[in-house]
Design an enzyme around this catalytic site. Structure first.
Site, PDB file in Angstrom:
ATOM      1  N   ARG A   1      18.562  27.216  38.486  1.00  0.00           N
ATOM      2  CA  ARG A   1      17.941  25.946  38.637  1.00  0.00           C
ATOM      3  C   ARG A   1      18.147  25.509  40.252  1.00  0.00           C
ATOM      4  NH1 ARG A   1      17.175  27.771  34.634  1.00  0.00           N
ATOM      5  NH2 ARG A   1      17.901  27.310  32.540  1.00  0.00           N
TER       6      ARG A   1
ATOM      7  N   SER B   1      19.904  17.870  30.368  1.00  0.00           N
ATOM      8  CA  SER B   1      21.265  18.499  30.694  1.00  0.00           C
ATOM      9  C   SER B   1      21.703  17.698  32.075  1.00  0.00           C
ATOM     10  CB  SER B   1      21.185  20.041  30.856  1.00  0.00           C
ATOM     11  OG  SER B   1      20.928  20.549  29.707  1.00  0.00           O
TER      12      SER B   1
ATOM     13  N   GLU C   1      22.954  19.118  37.639  1.00  0.00           N
ATOM     14  CA  GLU C   1      21.427  19.589  37.322  1.00  0.00           C
ATOM     15  C   GLU C   1      20.485  18.518  38.206  1.00  0.00           C
ATOM     16  OE1 GLU C   1      18.653  21.481  34.292  1.00  0.00           O
ATOM     17  OE2 GLU C   1      20.848  22.027  34.375  1.00  0.00           O
TER      18      GLU C   1
END
Length: 340
Positions: free
Chosen positions: A163, A238, A334
């Site tokens: 990520r 998320s 994130e």
């Protein structure tokens, strides 16, 4: 190119937070980005794609917001097995996946229904169900937001990680990705059903020899069942990354928590699902005023209607502190936090 001032951003962030931008510029083509780089050379800039991975804290938002609306999808190269697809940075990611599936181009079907734009995908190195963007990435083009220069990045240049990428680190806020080139299969498809949820869905549907369209539809169904629709309940999917820890730390935790869920991580590390940790700490479905953790997936922080960015961030901090206190594991957002 269109320059607007004092623009409400409620429709441009999936949390549905009511904030405004001092300056918002709609980038329709590469030359627009080059012109803005020169015009606002001395001002901070933030590139806004679909607004699906952003949490705005300050109001008004002071950086110049560049709304990437560069469009276009075309096959630019093709051989016996692969096709290279050029995609404008402002295209919707999920619509691209559907386009590719209908064209018989495989490789991103596992990334169905991920919100956001194509230009944001390499920044985050988006991933789901055993596939990451880097697996099909070929190259990209971008505009330097300080000089207006057109830049070219190959696979190695992007420094993809979990990520993360060069564009989320050293080049954060410094470039606007104008086009992304993906190398996809039009023959000899490699079907990835390594995640149990996909296999379970396919088995229930009686599908034993799945196509890329079957996989895409399975992922869409699974994600729809797990994640709230941002139009109905504000969220960014998320909120935290899945943490990765050294094996020594994992062994200590495993002895203390025998049911600890884990998977192989990168570079020999052990990946622990953030959602499982948050759930075990009792946060699933817990609500504080207008913000809380989704009842069906603890990893998703939701805006029940009128939460501010700061209230959402405060809730995320409470969750992270609880996990660290219980498991000694730090959670990393994130989501891009803007204006904190």
């Amino acid at each position: 190119m269109k320059i607007e001032t004092k623009v409400s951003l409620q429709e441009y962030n999936s949390f549905g937070i009511e904030v405004s931008a001092e300056i918002l510029v709609r980038i329709k083509q590469v030359s627009d980005a080059q012109a803005i780089a020169r015009q606002f050379r001395d001002k901070a800039k933030f590139v806004l794609g679909g607004g699906s991975n952003c949490l705005f804290i300050s109001n008004p938002v002071s950086p110049v917001l560049l709304k990437n609306e560069i469009s276009g999808i075309e096959i630019v190269e093709r051989d016996d097995t692969f096709a290279t697809v050029k995609v404008g940075g402002g295209e919707n990611w999920h619509q691209l996946v559907l386009w590719c599936v209908e064209k018989g181009l495989g490789g991103i079907e596992n990334l169905s229904l991920i919100p956001g734009t194509v230009g944001a995908a390499p920044i985050q190195n988006i991933g789901a169900y055993g596939v990451e963007l880097k697996d099909v990435f070929h190259r990209l083009e971008a505009v330097d937001l300080e000089t207006g220069e057109i830049l070219h990045f190959g696979y190695e240049d992007c420094q993809f990680g979990y990520r993360s990428s060069l564009f989320k680190a050293e080049l954060k806020g410094k470039v606007l990705i104008t086009s992304v080139y993906l190398k996809l299969r039009h023959a000899d498809h490699i079907i990835n059903t390594s995640y149990g949820a996909i296999n379970g869905y396919l088995a229930q549907a009686g599908i034993t020899d799945p196509t890329i369209k079957d996989v895409s539809q399975a992922v869409i169904a699974i994600r729809t069942s797990k994640l709230p629709n941002p139009k109905e309940m504000g969220n960014a999917g998320s909120f935290f990354k899945n943490p990765e820890i050294p094996n020594a730390q994992f062994e200590v935790l495993k002895a203390k928590f025998p049911k600890l869920v884990h998977y192989p991580g990168t570079n020999g590390l052990i990946k622990i699902p953030a959602g499982w940790l948050i759930d075990q700490c009792g946060w699933k479905g817990k609500r504080y005023g207008e913000v809380g953790c989704y009842a069906h997936q603890a990893l998703v922080i939701v805006n029940y209607g009128r939460a501010t960015g700061q209230e959402i961030l405060d809730h995320a901090k409470r969750v992270a502190e609880s996990v660290e206190e219980t498991y000694g594991i730090q959670l990393t957002p994130e989501v891009n936090i803007i204006g904190s």
